[in-house]
Design a protein around this motif. Sequence first.
Motif, mmCIF file in Angstrom:
data_model
loop_
_atom_site.group_PDB
_atom_site.id
_atom_site.type_symbol
_atom_site.label_atom_id
_atom_site.label_comp_id
_atom_site.label_asym_id
_atom_site.label_seq_id
_atom_site.Cartn_x
_atom_site.Cartn_y
_atom_site.Cartn_z
ATOM 1 N N LYS A 1 10.484 0.557 55.607
ATOM 2 C CA LYS A 1 11.409 0.252 54.515
ATOM 3 C C LYS A 1 11.901 1.509 53.789
ATOM 4 C CE LYS A 1 7.875 -0.487 50.936
ATOM 5 N NZ LYS A 1 7.338 -1.456 49.942
ATOM 6 N N LEU A 2 11.140 2.617 53.910
ATOM 7 C CA LEU A 2 11.535 3.843 53.222
ATOM 8 C C LEU A 2 12.398 4.759 54.089
ATOM 9 C CD1 LEU A 2 8.273 4.886 51.314
ATOM 10 C CD2 LEU A 2 10.349 3.862 50.366
ATOM 11 N N ALA A 3 12.351 4.586 55.395
ATOM 12 C CA ALA A 3 13.085 5.489 56.279
ATOM 13 C C ALA A 3 14.574 5.573 55.930
ATOM 14 C CB ALA A 3 12.894 5.082 57.734
ATOM 15 N N PRO A 4 15.275 4.425 55.738
ATOM 16 C CA PRO A 4 16.701 4.529 55.379
ATOM 17 C C PRO A 4 16.923 5.246 54.047
ATOM 18 C CG PRO A 4 16.166 2.310 56.122
ATOM 19 C CD PRO A 4 14.866 3.016 55.920
ATOM 20 N N GLU A 5 15.977 5.108 53.130
ATOM 21 C CA GLU A 5 16.109 5.773 51.832
ATOM 22 C C GLU A 5 16.016 7.292 51.999
ATOM 23 O OE1 GLU A 5 17.036 3.960 49.505
ATOM 24 O OE2 GLU A 5 16.354 1.962 50.055
ATOM 25 N N ILE B 1 19.219 18.063 51.306
ATOM 26 C CA ILE B 1 17.831 18.461 51.544
ATOM 27 C C ILE B 1 17.306 17.631 52.714
ATOM 28 C CG2 ILE B 1 15.484 18.525 50.592
ATOM 29 C CD1 ILE B 1 16.779 18.972 47.842
ATOM 30 N N PRO B 2 16.988 18.248 53.840
ATOM 31 C CA PRO B 2 16.588 17.498 55.031
ATOM 32 C C PRO B 2 15.463 16.498 54.740
ATOM 33 C CG PRO B 2 16.911 19.796 55.589
ATOM 34 C CD PRO B 2 16.997 19.708 54.092
ATOM 35 N N TRP B 3 15.618 15.279 55.276
ATOM 36 C CA TRP B 3 14.670 14.212 54.977
ATOM 37 C C TRP B 3 13.227 14.548 55.354
ATOM 38 C CZ3 TRP B 3 11.514 11.938 58.510
ATOM 39 C CH2 TRP B 3 11.836 12.078 59.868
ATOM 40 N N PRO B 4 12.950 15.363 56.421
ATOM 41 C CA PRO B 4 11.547 15.637 56.734
ATOM 42 C C PRO B 4 10.777 16.290 55.584
ATOM 43 C CG PRO B 4 12.901 16.172 58.621
ATOM 44 C CD PRO B 4 13.840 15.893 57.485
ATOM 45 N N TYR B 5 11.440 17.131 54.782
ATOM 46 C CA TYR B 5 10.751 17.746 53.648
ATOM 47 C C TYR B 5 10.400 16.696 52.590
ATOM 48 C CZ TYR B 5 12.052 22.324 55.485
ATOM 49 O OH TYR B 5 12.195 23.442 56.280
ATOM 50 N N LEU B 6 11.327 15.786 52.342
ATOM 51 C CA LEU B 6 11.089 14.753 51.337
ATOM 52 C C LEU B 6 9.963 13.821 51.773
ATOM 53 C CD1 LEU B 6 14.835 13.896 50.614
ATOM 54 C CD2 LEU B 6 13.345 15.389 49.271
ATOM 55 N N ALA B 7 10.003 13.388 53.036
ATOM 56 C CA ALA B 7 8.981 12.477 53.537
ATOM 57 C C ALA B 7 7.624 13.166 53.623
ATOM 58 C CB ALA B 7 9.396 11.933 54.904
ATOM 59 N N ALA B 8 7.600 14.390 54.119
ATOM 60 C CA ALA B 8 6.325 15.100 54.275
ATOM 61 C C ALA B 8 5.652 15.319 52.923
ATOM 62 C CB ALA B 8 6.563 16.437 54.970
ATOM 63 N N TRP B 9 6.420 15.654 51.890
ATOM 64 C CA TRP B 9 5.846 15.865 50.561
ATOM 65 C C TRP B 9 5.223 14.567 50.054
ATOM 66 C CZ3 TRP B 9 8.566 19.607 46.683
ATOM 67 C CH2 TRP B 9 7.691 19.901 45.630
ATOM 68 N N ARG C 1 13.439 4.635 46.177
ATOM 69 C CA ARG C 1 14.617 5.505 46.165
ATOM 70 C C ARG C 1 14.653 6.397 44.931
ATOM 71 N NH1 ARG C 1 20.708 3.472 47.310
ATOM 72 N NH2 ARG C 1 19.672 2.955 49.262
ATOM 73 N N ASP C 2 14.254 5.855 43.788
ATOM 74 C CA ASP C 2 14.278 6.652 42.554
ATOM 75 C C ASP C 2 13.299 7.817 42.619
ATOM 76 O OD1 ASP C 2 16.228 5.058 41.431
ATOM 77 O OD2 ASP C 2 14.795 3.730 40.429
ATOM 78 N N THR C 3 12.095 7.577 43.141
ATOM 79 C CA THR C 3 11.125 8.675 43.211
ATOM 80 C C THR C 3 11.561 9.722 44.235
ATOM 81 O OG1 THR C 3 9.713 7.613 44.896
ATOM 82 C CG2 THR C 3 9.258 7.089 42.582
ATOM 83 N N ILE C 4 12.250 9.283 45.289
ATOM 84 C CA ILE C 4 12.751 10.251 46.273
ATOM 85 C C ILE C 4 13.825 11.123 45.634
ATOM 86 C CG2 ILE C 4 13.928 10.534 48.488
ATOM 87 C CD1 ILE C 4 12.667 7.838 49.345
ATOM 88 N N ARG C 5 14.679 10.525 44.814
ATOM 89 C CA ARG C 5 15.700 11.306 44.099
ATOM 90 C C ARG C 5 15.057 12.266 43.101
ATOM 91 N NH1 ARG C 5 19.942 6.297 43.107
ATOM 92 N NH2 ARG C 5 21.117 6.551 45.063
ATOM 93 N N GLU C 6 13.973 11.817 42.451
ATOM 94 C CA GLU C 6 13.246 12.711 41.551
ATOM 95 C C GLU C 6 12.670 13.899 42.306
ATOM 96 O OE1 GLU C 6 10.356 10.225 39.692
ATOM 97 O OE2 GLU C 6 11.849 9.045 38.582
ATOM 98 N N ASN D 1 5.722 6.269 68.371
ATOM 99 C CA ASN D 1 6.079 4.868 68.155
ATOM 100 C C ASN D 1 7.592 4.708 67.980
ATOM 101 O OD1 ASN D 1 6.226 2.193 67.448
ATOM 102 N ND2 ASN D 1 4.683 2.294 65.845
ATOM 103 N N PRO D 2 8.253 3.953 68.860
ATOM 104 C CA PRO D 2 9.711 3.771 68.739
ATOM 105 C C PRO D 2 10.132 2.790 67.652
ATOM 106 C CG PRO D 2 8.915 3.375 70.986
ATOM 107 C CD PRO D 2 7.731 3.348 70.089
ATOM 108 N N TYR D 3 9.195 2.017 67.106
ATOM 109 C CA TYR D 3 9.560 0.902 66.218
ATOM 110 C C TYR D 3 10.396 1.377 65.025
ATOM 111 C CZ TYR D 3 9.071 -3.167 63.155
ATOM 112 O OH TYR D 3 9.325 -4.232 62.336
ATOM 113 N N LEU D 4 9.961 2.443 64.359
ATOM 114 C CA LEU D 4 10.697 2.956 63.207
ATOM 115 C C LEU D 4 12.110 3.364 63.602
ATOM 116 C CD1 LEU D 4 10.836 3.944 60.256
ATOM 117 C CD2 LEU D 4 9.817 6.093 61.042
ATOM 118 N N PHE D 5 12.243 4.041 64.740
ATOM 119 C CA PHE D 5 13.561 4.465 65.222
ATOM 120 C C PHE D 5 14.466 3.249 65.454
ATOM 121 C CE2 PHE D 5 10.655 7.813 66.108
ATOM 122 C CZ PHE D 5 11.370 8.990 66.171
ATOM 123 N N LEU D 6 13.918 2.241 66.113
ATOM 124 C CA LEU D 6 14.700 1.044 66.440
ATOM 125 C C LEU D 6 15.192 0.343 65.182
ATOM 126 C CD1 LEU D 6 12.530 -0.264 69.379
ATOM 127 C CD2 LEU D 6 14.924 0.432 69.561
#
Length: 278
Positions: free
Chosen positions: A37-41, A51-59, A71-76, A267-272
Amino acid sequence: MKWFFRLLLLIALAAGALLIYHQTRAIPIPEMKVPVKLAPEYLQVGKSSGIPWPYLAAWDEVEREYRGVNRDTIRERVEKIRRAAGTDRPGEQKIREAIRKEMPEKEAAQILQLAESYAWAAAPLGESYLFPFAEDSGVSYGDTWGASRTYGGERTHEGTDIMAEKGTPIRSVGNGRVIAKGWNRLGGWRLTILDTDHPQISFYYAHLSRYADGIETGSKVKKGQVIGYVGDSGYGPEGTTGQFAPHLHLGIYVRESTFSPKRETINPYLFLKVWEKK
């Protein structure tokens, strides 16, 4: 003028050496823990902020294990990086410096390594790849990654099964080249396609009923091109069918480096889910 051409040659050699280094160095292939549910965000905020998404997700993964993330915390998070970097559009070097500035040394190192791994192993997630079936194909699927298998000895599932009627056309998710075609005892009639844009990644399509015309080992395929048709082949000697309901098994394999013989399945599920939503 000779010194000028010598300088150009040295620059070209240095650039080539850096490219070879990047392609041959070992990159750890992590388990994809980004919640569906967070991947599209992450993708949307990353694209809009620069800012490339891998940095946001990894943090978020290292610091919070995605608890309470939206989404709000990702923007923060984006604003925190911008403040630490001192600019609204930081480049990757500034982003890395901001992470080191804001986080303890150990956690910062984990974030940067994970971000690099995601950028390498999950590159197609945020790019223009296609779901392997047309919108009106009536397919269904769940997260079957890691489930036990009933044939072939003690093993776990290394892909996602997409249930569909026999004969449903299967599309290539991206541009690539066919590197394997033919019978596999587990996968039946199968194809492996090496990705053109990210040659460390290959896509595995299994249990086909037949191949599309013109699909041969070495063939170049385009994104969206029909490469075969859903079937129920496999789990036995060549020609075996009917051992399970018709479906496409999609696998994604990533090499530790472009030239490494070792590869890991992810795992392909997230990609799909992301590609289907697009």
